[in-house]
Design a protein around this motif. Structure first.
Motif, PDB file in Angstrom:
ATOM      1  N   THR A  22       0.827  -1.210   0.000  1.00 31.23           N
ATOM      2  CA  THR A  22       0.000   0.000   0.000  1.00 31.23           C
ATOM      3  C   THR A  22       0.858   1.257   0.000  1.00 31.23           C
ATOM      4  OG1 THR A  22      -1.693  -1.223   1.222  1.00 31.23           O
ATOM      5  CG2 THR A  22      -1.878   1.177   1.177  1.00 31.23           C
ATOM      6  N   ILE A  23       1.915   1.271   0.824  1.00 29.41           N
ATOM      7  CA  ILE A  23       2.803   2.437   0.888  1.00 29.41           C
ATOM      8  C   ILE A  23       3.457   2.666  -0.470  1.00 29.41           C
ATOM      9  CG2 ILE A  23       4.928   3.319   1.901  1.00 29.41           C
ATOM     10  CD1 ILE A  23       4.127   1.949   4.501  1.00 29.41           C
ATOM     11  N   GLN A  24       3.913   1.592  -1.107  1.00 31.23           N
ATOM     12  CA  GLN A  24       4.529   1.724  -2.424  1.00 31.23           C
ATOM     13  C   GLN A  24       3.536   2.265  -3.449  1.00 31.23           C
ATOM     14  OE1 GLN A  24       6.299  -2.061  -3.457  1.00 31.23           O
ATOM     15  NE2 GLN A  24       8.325  -1.261  -3.001  1.00 31.23           N
ATOM     16  N   ALA A  25       2.259   1.800  -3.349  1.00 32.04           N
ATOM     17  CA  ALA A  25       1.241   2.279  -4.280  1.00 32.04           C
ATOM     18  C   ALA A  25       0.973   3.766  -4.092  1.00 32.04           C
ATOM     19  CB  ALA A  25      -0.052   1.482  -4.094  1.00 32.04           C
ATOM     20  N   VAL A  26       0.935   4.222  -2.822  1.00 31.56           N
ATOM     21  CA  VAL A  26       0.702   5.642  -2.551  1.00 31.56           C
ATOM     22  C   VAL A  26       1.861   6.484  -3.073  1.00 31.56           C
ATOM     23  CG1 VAL A  26       0.444   7.354  -0.730  1.00 31.56           C
ATOM     24  CG2 VAL A  26      -0.803   5.205  -0.592  1.00 31.56           C
ATOM     25  N   VAL A  27       3.092   6.019  -2.801  1.00 31.61           N
ATOM     26  CA  VAL A  27       4.276   6.761  -3.241  1.00 31.61           C
ATOM     27  C   VAL A  27       4.308   6.855  -4.761  1.00 31.61           C
ATOM     28  CG1 VAL A  27       6.789   6.740  -3.312  1.00 31.61           C
ATOM     29  CG2 VAL A  27       5.601   6.209  -1.183  1.00 31.61           C
ATOM     30  N   GLY A  28       3.953   5.748  -5.440  1.00 32.53           N
ATOM     31  CA  GLY A  28       3.996   5.739  -6.911  1.00 32.53           C
ATOM     32  C   GLY A  28       2.703   6.189  -7.550  1.00 32.53           C
ATOM     33  N   PHE A  29       1.776   6.742  -6.750  1.00 34.85           N
ATOM     34  CA  PHE A  29       0.472   7.222  -7.221  1.00 34.85           C
ATOM     35  C   PHE A  29      -0.226   6.159  -8.056  1.00 34.85           C
ATOM     36  CE2 PHE A  29      -2.606  10.350  -7.345  1.00 34.85           C
ATOM     37  CZ  PHE A  29      -3.134  10.502  -8.613  1.00 34.85           C
ATOM     38  N   PHE A  30      -0.231   4.920  -7.541  1.00 35.06           N
ATOM     39  CA  PHE A  30      -0.948   3.812  -8.140  1.00 35.06           C
ATOM     40  C   PHE A  30      -0.447   3.476  -9.543  1.00 35.06           C
ATOM     41  CE2 PHE A  30      -3.874   3.432  -4.789  1.00 35.06           C
ATOM     42  CZ  PHE A  30      -4.254   4.697  -4.394  1.00 35.06           C
ATOM     43  N   ARG A  31       0.813   3.732  -9.828  1.00 33.23           N
ATOM     44  CA  ARG A  31       1.320   3.415 -11.170  1.00 33.23           C
ATOM     45  C   ARG A  31       2.207   2.182 -11.154  1.00 33.23           C
ATOM     46  NH1 ARG A  31       2.874   9.530 -13.283  1.00 33.23           N
ATOM     47  NH2 ARG A  31       0.733  10.338 -13.288  1.00 33.23           N
ATOM     48  N   ALA A  32       3.207   2.223 -10.305  1.00 29.07           N
ATOM     49  CA  ALA A  32       4.141   1.095 -10.277  1.00 29.07           C
ATOM     50  C   ALA A  32       3.450  -0.159  -9.775  1.00 29.07           C
ATOM     51  CB  ALA A  32       5.348   1.425  -9.384  1.00 29.07           C
ATOM     52  N   ILE A  48     -16.799  -4.924  -4.108  1.00 25.23           N
ATOM     53  CA  ILE A  48     -16.193  -3.680  -3.614  1.00 25.23           C
ATOM     54  C   ILE A  48     -14.912  -3.365  -4.374  1.00 25.23           C
ATOM     55  CG2 ILE A  48     -15.143  -2.589  -1.593  1.00 25.23           C
ATOM     56  CD1 ILE A  48     -17.074  -4.262   0.117  1.00 25.23           C
ATOM     57  N   GLY A  49     -14.092  -4.391  -4.607  1.00 23.08           N
ATOM     58  CA  GLY A  49     -12.844  -4.186  -5.341  1.00 23.08           C
ATOM     59  C   GLY A  49     -13.071  -3.680  -6.747  1.00 23.08           C
ATOM     60  N   LYS A  50     -14.142  -4.180  -7.401  1.00 21.40           N
ATOM     61  CA  LYS A  50     -14.451  -3.710  -8.753  1.00 21.40           C
ATOM     62  C   LYS A  50     -14.832  -2.229  -8.729  1.00 21.40           C
ATOM     63  CE  LYS A  50     -15.216  -4.263 -13.172  1.00 21.40           C
ATOM     64  NZ  LYS A  50     -14.088  -4.460 -14.108  1.00 21.40           N
ATOM     65  N   GLY A  51     -15.569  -1.816  -7.694  1.00 17.38           N
ATOM     66  CA  GLY A  51     -15.923  -0.403  -7.587  1.00 17.38           C
ATOM     67  C   GLY A  51     -14.708   0.488  -7.418  1.00 17.38           C
ATOM     68  N   VAL A  52     -13.775   0.082  -6.564  1.00 15.71           N
ATOM     69  CA  VAL A  52     -12.547   0.858  -6.354  1.00 15.71           C
ATOM     70  C   VAL A  52     -11.721   0.883  -7.636  1.00 15.71           C
ATOM     71  CG1 VAL A  52     -10.411   0.998  -5.033  1.00 15.71           C
ATOM     72  CG2 VAL A  52     -12.536   0.330  -3.893  1.00 15.71           C
ATOM     73  N   VAL A 112      -9.708   3.680 -12.590  1.00 20.80           N
ATOM     74  CA  VAL A 112      -9.713   3.732 -14.058  1.00 20.80           C
ATOM     75  C   VAL A 112     -10.238   5.071 -14.538  1.00 20.80           C
ATOM     76  CG1 VAL A 112     -10.885   2.767 -16.099  1.00 20.80           C
ATOM     77  CG2 VAL A 112      -9.852   1.240 -14.416  1.00 20.80           C
ATOM     78  N   TRP A 113     -11.218   5.639 -13.844  1.00 18.05           N
ATOM     79  CA  TRP A 113     -11.692   6.973 -14.217  1.00 18.05           C
ATOM     80  C   TRP A 113     -10.586   7.998 -14.099  1.00 18.05           C
ATOM     81  CZ3 TRP A 113     -12.279  11.753 -11.921  1.00 18.05           C
ATOM     82  CH2 TRP A 113     -13.087  12.675 -12.600  1.00 18.05           C
ATOM     83  N   ILE A 114      -9.726   7.851 -13.063  1.00 22.03           N
ATOM     84  CA  ILE A 114      -8.579   8.765 -12.897  1.00 22.03           C
ATOM     85  C   ILE A 114      -7.563   8.543 -14.011  1.00 22.03           C
ATOM     86  CG2 ILE A 114      -6.667   9.377 -11.381  1.00 22.03           C
ATOM     87  CD1 ILE A 114      -8.428   8.534  -9.019  1.00 22.03           C
ATOM     88  N   ASN A 115      -7.296   7.274 -14.324  1.00 24.67           N
ATOM     89  CA  ASN A 115      -6.314   6.943 -15.361  1.00 24.67           C
ATOM     90  C   ASN A 115      -6.936   5.923 -16.295  1.00 24.67           C
ATOM     91  OD1 ASN A 115      -4.092   6.401 -16.946  1.00 24.67           O
ATOM     92  ND2 ASN A 115      -3.018   5.203 -15.386  1.00 24.67           N
ATOM     93  N   PRO A 116      -7.625   6.341 -17.375  1.00 19.28           N
ATOM     94  CA  PRO A 116      -8.335   5.409 -18.260  1.00 19.28           C
ATOM     95  C   PRO A 116      -7.447   4.356 -18.893  1.00 19.28           C
ATOM     96  CG  PRO A 116      -9.040   7.673 -18.664  1.00 19.28           C
ATOM     97  CD  PRO A 116      -7.843   7.752 -17.763  1.00 19.28           C
ATOM     98  N   LYS A 117      -6.146   4.615 -19.029  1.00 17.52           N
ATOM     99  CA  LYS A 117      -5.249   3.635 -19.639  1.00 17.52           C
ATOM    100  C   LYS A 117      -4.549   2.771 -18.607  1.00 17.52           C
ATOM    101  CE  LYS A 117      -4.446   5.754 -24.119  1.00 17.52           C
ATOM    102  NZ  LYS A 117      -3.489   5.877 -25.214  1.00 17.52           N
ATOM    103  N   ARG A 118      -5.119   2.750 -17.434  1.00 13.32           N
ATOM    104  CA  ARG A 118      -4.543   1.949 -16.350  1.00 13.32           C
ATOM    105  C   ARG A 118      -4.603   0.456 -16.721  1.00 13.32           C
ATOM    106  NH1 ARG A 118      -3.823   1.813 -10.920  1.00 13.32           N
ATOM    107  NH2 ARG A 118      -4.454  -0.086  -9.871  1.00 13.32           N
ATOM    108  N   MET A 119      -3.501  -0.223 -16.589  1.00  9.42           N
ATOM    109  CA  MET A 119      -3.423  -1.644 -16.925  1.00  9.42           C
ATOM    110  C   MET A 119      -3.817  -2.477 -15.698  1.00  9.42           C
ATOM    111  SD  MET A 119      -2.422  -1.989 -20.110  1.00  9.42           S
ATOM    112  CE  MET A 119      -1.635  -3.583 -20.269  1.00  9.42           C
TER     113      MET A 119
END
Length: 443
Positions: free
Chosen positions: A337-347, A427-431, A436-443
Motif C-alpha cells: 500500500t505504501i509503495q502504491a501511494v508513493v507511486g500514485f498507483f502506477r508502479a 467492492i474491489g471492482k468499484g474501487v 480507471v476513471w482517474i487513469n483510463p489507460k490503467r493496466m
C-alpha cells in the motif's frame, strides 16, 4: 415480365457454395411440395449456405466469400448459428484481407455480435463489436485497420466493456497505447460484476438455509411430530380395531391354539430352565474374563496417551505457523500500500493491493482457522485411534457419529468465506473503476 426462375440462386461452376451443399436443388420434374415441406427445405438450404459461408471465411478464401456475397446468397452481416458476425469471425482469425473485403462489401463495422470467451473456468457469451474483439485478443494490426476503416472505439457494450478497457484488462499494452483515452461504461461494468457476485451470494445463502432447515426443522419435525403422530394414529387402531377384528375372524382357531399352548408349556419351561443354566455358566465365565479385559485396556492406555501428546504438539506447531503467517501478510499489505501511494498507483496496481487484502482475509478466515482447527480436524484421526485402542469397534462407532457433526460445523465457515469473497470482489471492482476513471489507460 420476369419469370419465376429469376428468384432462384444461380448455380455456376464458379460457385462453390452450393456445390458443397448436401441440400438438393428443386427440379421442375419433381412433384409440387406442400408449403410446409417447402419451408423446411428452404430453411435447410439457408442453414447450409450460412455454414459454408463461415467455413470459407475461416479458411481465408477471400475470392469465394466475395462471390457468395456478390451473388446475393448472404449479406456481409449474416450471423452464424452462434450469433457471431462474419466480421468478428475474420477478426478472430486475424485475417486483415477478409476484414477489408467484408467492410468494402457493406459489413457494419460497428455492428455487435456474439463473442465467446473463458470467464471463471467456463465459456461465456457477450456482445462485442469487431474492434472490441480485436482489442480483447490484442490483435494490433487488425485494430489499426479497423480504426482506419472508421471503427468507433468509444462504443460501450451492454456489459459496459470498451475497446480500451478490454485491451488493458487483457494486458495488451501496445493496443492500449494506440487507442485514444476514453472514459465511460464504469457503472455498467461494476453493475455486471456486482449482480454476478450477488447471485453467487444468494446461492450460498440458499444452501445454508436449506441445510439449517433440514437440521432444525425437517429432522425435529419428523422425530417429534411425524413419528409420534404415526404411532398415535396407527397403534391404538391396531390394538382396538385391527387385532380384535382379526381375532373374531379367526375365532374358530382360538380353542386349538390355546390347547397347543397348554400342551407345549411343560417343554417350554424345561427349555427355559436349561437356557437359564447355560446363561449362568456363561455369566460366570464372563466374570472370570473381566480382570483380563481390564488389563488389556490398561495396556492400551499408554499408546493412546502417546497418540494424544503427539497430536497436541503437532497442532501447536501449526497454530504458531499460521499466526506468524498472518503477521507476515499484514506487513506485506502495508508495504504494498505504501509503495502504491508513493507511486500514485502506477508502479503497483490495484490488483496487487487487492491480492494482499485477500491474502490477509484468507489467512484470518481460512489458514488460521485451519491451523487452529488442526486440533479439531486431526482430533478425528486421534480420537479414532484412541477409541480404537480402548473400546474397539464400539469406540469407532462413536467416532463416526461425532465426525458427521464436525463436518457440518466445518462446512459453514467455508461458505461464510465464499460470501466474504463475493462481497470483496464487488467492492474491489468499484474501487478499480474509480482508479480507471482517474487513469483510463490503467493496466
Amino acid at each position: 415480365m420476369e419469370s419465376a426462375n429469376t428468384d432462384k440462386p444461380n448455380i455456376s461452376g464458379d460457385n462453390k457454395l452450393l456445390e458443397d451443399s448436401d441440400v438438393p436443388v428443386d427440379s421442375n420434374d419433381e412433384p409440387a411440395e406442400s408449403s410446409h415441406l417447402a419451408a423446411e427445405r428452404s430453411d435447410a438450404n439457408d442453414q447450409e449456405i450460412v455454414a459454408n459461408f463461415f467455413h470459407y471465411i475461416a479458411e481465408k478464401q477471400v475470392d469465394v466469400v466475395s462471390n457468395i456475397i456478390a451473388n446475393g446468397f448472404v449479406s456481409p452481416d449474416t450471423p452464424n448459428d452462434r450469433g457471431e458476425t462474419p466480421l468478428i469471425t475474420a477478426v478472430s482469425n486475424n485475417d486483415a484481407a477478409m476484414v477489408r473485403l467484408l467492410v468494402s462489401l457493406g459489413a457494419t463495422i460497428d455492428g455487435y455480435g456474439s463473442y465467446s470467451h473463458v470467464e471463471e473456468d467456463h465459456w461465456t457469451k457477450v456482445q462485442r463489436t469487431p474492434l472490441q474483439v480485436a482489442a480483447t485478443e490484442g490483435k494490433l494490426g487488425i485494430v489499426r485497420i479497423l480504426r482506419e476503416l472508421g471503427a468507433d472505439d468509444s462504443l460501450i457494450a451492454p456489459d459496459g466493456a470498451m475497446a480500451l478497457r478490454l485491451a488493458a484488462e487483457n494486458g495488451h499494452r501496445e493496443v492500449v497505447d494506440l487507442l485514444p483515452t476514453r472514459r465511460g461504461g464504469a457503472w455498467k461494468r461494476w453493475k455486471v460484476t456486482h449482480e454476478k457476485q450477488m447471485r453467487r451470494l444468494r446461492g450460498i445463502l440458499e444452501k445454508i438455509g436449506s441445510v439449517f432447515k433440514f437440521l432444525f426443522w425437517t429432522v425435529p419435525k419428523f422425530l417429534l411430530w411425524t413419528v409420534p403422530k404415526h404411532i398415535i394414529t396407527t397403534v391404538p387402531k391396531a390394538i382396538f380395531v385391527t387385532m380384535p377384528k382379526e381375532i373374531w375372524q379367526r375365532r374358530h382357531k382360538v380353542a386349538p391354539w390355546c390347547k397347543r399352548q397348554i400342551t407345549k408349556f411343560p417343554s417350554r419351561v424345561k427349555k427355559a430352565a436349561k437356557l437359564a443354566g447355560e446363561g449362568m455358566k456363561g455369566a460366570g465365565k464372563a466374570i472370570q474374563k473381566v480382570p483380563g479385559k481390564i488389563w488389556q485396556i490398561l495396556k492400551r492406555i499408554p499408546g493412546a496417551l502417546w497418540t494424544i501428546i503427539s497430536w497436541i504438539g503437532e497442532g501447536l506447531g501449526k497454530v504458531g505457523t499460521a499466526a506468524f503467517n498472518i503477521l507476515k501478510r499484514v506487513a506485506s499489505l502495508i508495504h504494498t500500500t505504501i509503495q502504491a501511494v508513493v507511486g500514485f498507483f502506477r508502479a503497483i496496481t490495484l490488483q496487487d493491493i487487492a491480492n494482499g487484502f485477500r491474502a490477509i482475509l484468507r489467512a484470518i478466515f481460512i489458514d488460521f482457522p485451519k491451523a487452529a482447527a488442526y486440533f479439531a480436524t486431526t482430533f478425528g484421526k486421534t480420537s479414532l485411534k484412541v477409541l480404537g485402542y480402548v473400546l474397539g469397534s464400539f469406540g469407532k462407532a462413536i467416532f463416526y457419529a461425532f465426525a458427521l457433526v464436525f463436518l457440518l460445523l466445518r462446512w459453514l465457515p467455508t461458505k461464510i468465506w465464499q460470501m466474504l469473497v463475493a462481497c470483496g470482489v464487488s467492492i474491489g471492482k468499484g474501487v478499480e473503476e474509480l482508479l480507471v476513471w482517474i487513469n483510463p489507460k490503467r493496466m
